[in-house]
Design a protein around this motif. Structure first.
Motif, PDB file in Angstrom:
ATOM      1  N   ARG A 244       1.085  -0.714  -0.075  1.00 32.45           N
ATOM      2  CA  ARG A 244      -0.086   0.059   0.194  1.00 32.45           C
ATOM      3  C   ARG A 244       1.228   1.359  -0.101  1.00 32.45           C
ATOM      4  NH1 ARG A 244      -3.349  -3.514   3.830  1.00 32.45           N
ATOM      5  NH2 ARG A 244      -2.456  -1.831   4.799  1.00 32.45           N
ATOM      6  N   ASP A 245       2.077   1.339   0.629  1.00 35.37           N
ATOM      7  CA  ASP A 245       2.850   2.572   1.313  1.00 35.37           C
ATOM      8  C   ASP A 245       3.450   2.613  -0.675  1.00 35.37           C
ATOM      9  OD1 ASP A 245       2.277   2.568   3.163  1.00 35.37           O
ATOM     10  OD2 ASP A 245       4.300   1.298   4.250  1.00 35.37           O
ATOM     11  N   LEU A 250       4.132   5.652  -5.292  1.00 38.84           N
ATOM     12  CA  LEU A 250       4.135   5.218  -6.937  1.00 38.84           C
ATOM     13  C   LEU A 250       3.176   6.555  -7.898  1.00 38.84           C
ATOM     14  CD1 LEU A 250       4.809   1.595  -8.103  1.00 38.84           C
ATOM     15  CD2 LEU A 250       6.029   3.566  -7.763  1.00 38.84           C
ATOM     16  N   GLN A 251       1.605   6.609  -7.025  1.00 37.34           N
ATOM     17  CA  GLN A 251       0.801   7.428  -7.478  1.00 37.34           C
ATOM     18  C   GLN A 251       1.221   8.889  -7.237  1.00 37.34           C
ATOM     19  OE1 GLN A 251      -2.329   6.301  -8.969  1.00 37.34           O
ATOM     20  NE2 GLN A 251      -2.312   8.519  -9.435  1.00 37.34           N
ATOM     21  N   THR A 252       2.314   9.158  -6.339  1.00 36.67           N
ATOM     22  CA  THR A 252       2.371  10.449  -6.001  1.00 36.67           C
ATOM     23  C   THR A 252       3.515  10.813  -7.495  1.00 36.67           C
ATOM     24  OG1 THR A 252       2.331  10.214  -3.491  1.00 36.67           O
ATOM     25  CG2 THR A 252       3.747  11.693  -4.780  1.00 36.67           C
ATOM     26  N   LEU A 253       4.457   9.885  -7.232  1.00 38.83           N
ATOM     27  CA  LEU A 253       5.518   9.956  -8.348  1.00 38.83           C
ATOM     28  C   LEU A 253       4.468  10.083  -9.650  1.00 38.83           C
ATOM     29  CD1 LEU A 253       7.850   7.438  -8.386  1.00 38.83           C
ATOM     30  CD2 LEU A 253       8.089   9.877  -6.643  1.00 38.83           C
TER      31      LEU A 253
END
Length: 257
Positions: A244-245, A250-253
């Motif tokens: 999850r982390d 990856l979503q932030t990137l």
């Protein structure tokens, strides 16, 4: 390559000795060599694998979906990466003969193993007496090989029923645990048993080392220790949180690219 038998049996003895009621062995479960090394670096004296994390890393679902040769090859990499006892989640034994299972674990260099009583092929739970006979055969095979394998017998009643911890389910769990204890295991693991009163009743009934799954709504580790639990493990929970982390990072990137 099989670990030195003397060294391996020393690790088996150490693992067994750490199952102390009131001063439980705490096991954050690892899924590869890197996570195993992180467990050791954090100061834990034993590495336990998680079948869910290992199988996910290999690209399979949990529940004996992965080929056993791949699971044990992954376990061997973990055992080679650390110099502490490693206990291997062997699910329900992958329908292997007891001698074959023990040979796999011996080749890996495992000091211990988890064996659950879920029947992944047919669904539901295994017959407890037949499963106890199989566990007794695992113990005999280890003795025949001069191998001090530590066996943690997981009791899956609460997983199978997906119900609250009722008196009837507790009675079934106790009966299964006693069968497995008589078969020669070293610890029993009533997974998803969380209620304080139920755990206390189980401890009183079996009078044997007990492993509790340390995820909510289980009591805090200090409370479990005070109750007399001998082993506390985290299963797939740390692997899942790590994934999850990773997904969040990856979503932030992806958002900021």
């Amino acid at each position: 390559m099989e670990a030195s038998r003397a060294v391996l049996n020393q690790r088996c003895s150490l693992l067994r000795s750490l199952h102390v009621p009131g001063a439980p062995l705490v096991l954050p479960n690892a899924w590869d060599a890197a996570s195993a090394r992180a467990v050791v670096a954090a100061g834990f004296p034993v590495v336990a694998t998680t079948s869910g994390g290992v199988s996910a890393t290999l690209g399979y679902a949990d529940g004996e979906d992965a080929p056993p040769d791949e699971m044990y090859a992954a376990a061997a990499r973990i055992a080679r990466a650390v110099e502490v006892p490693v206990t291997v989640d062997s699910e329900a034994g992958y329908r292997l003969a007891p001698e074959a299972l023990v040979d796999h674990l011996l080749e890996v260099g495992a000091a211990g193993c988890n064996i659950e009583d879920t029947d992944h092929a047919a669904g539901g739970l295994m017959d407890p007496r037949q499963h106890a006979e199989w566990l007794a055969a695992v113990r005999r095979a280890a003795i025949d090989r001069d191998y001090g394998l530590v066996i943690n017998a997981r009791v899956d009643v609460f997983i199978a029923q997906q119900q609250q911890e009722t008196p009837a389910l507790l009675e079934d769990t106790i009966a299964r645990a006693r069968e497995y204890i008589n078969a020669g295991v070293d610890c029993v693991f009533p997974i998803l048993m969380h209620d304080v009163d139920v755990i206390t009743s189980f401890l009183d009934a079996v009078q044997f080392p007990v492993n509790i799954f340390a995820v909510p709504p289980a009591p805090p580790n200090a409370r479990l220790a005070a109750m007399g639990v001998s082993r506390i493990s985290y299963g797939t929970s740390i692997h899942r949180q790590s994934m999850r982390d990773l997904a969040a990072h990856l979503q932030t990137l992806a958002t900021n690219r």
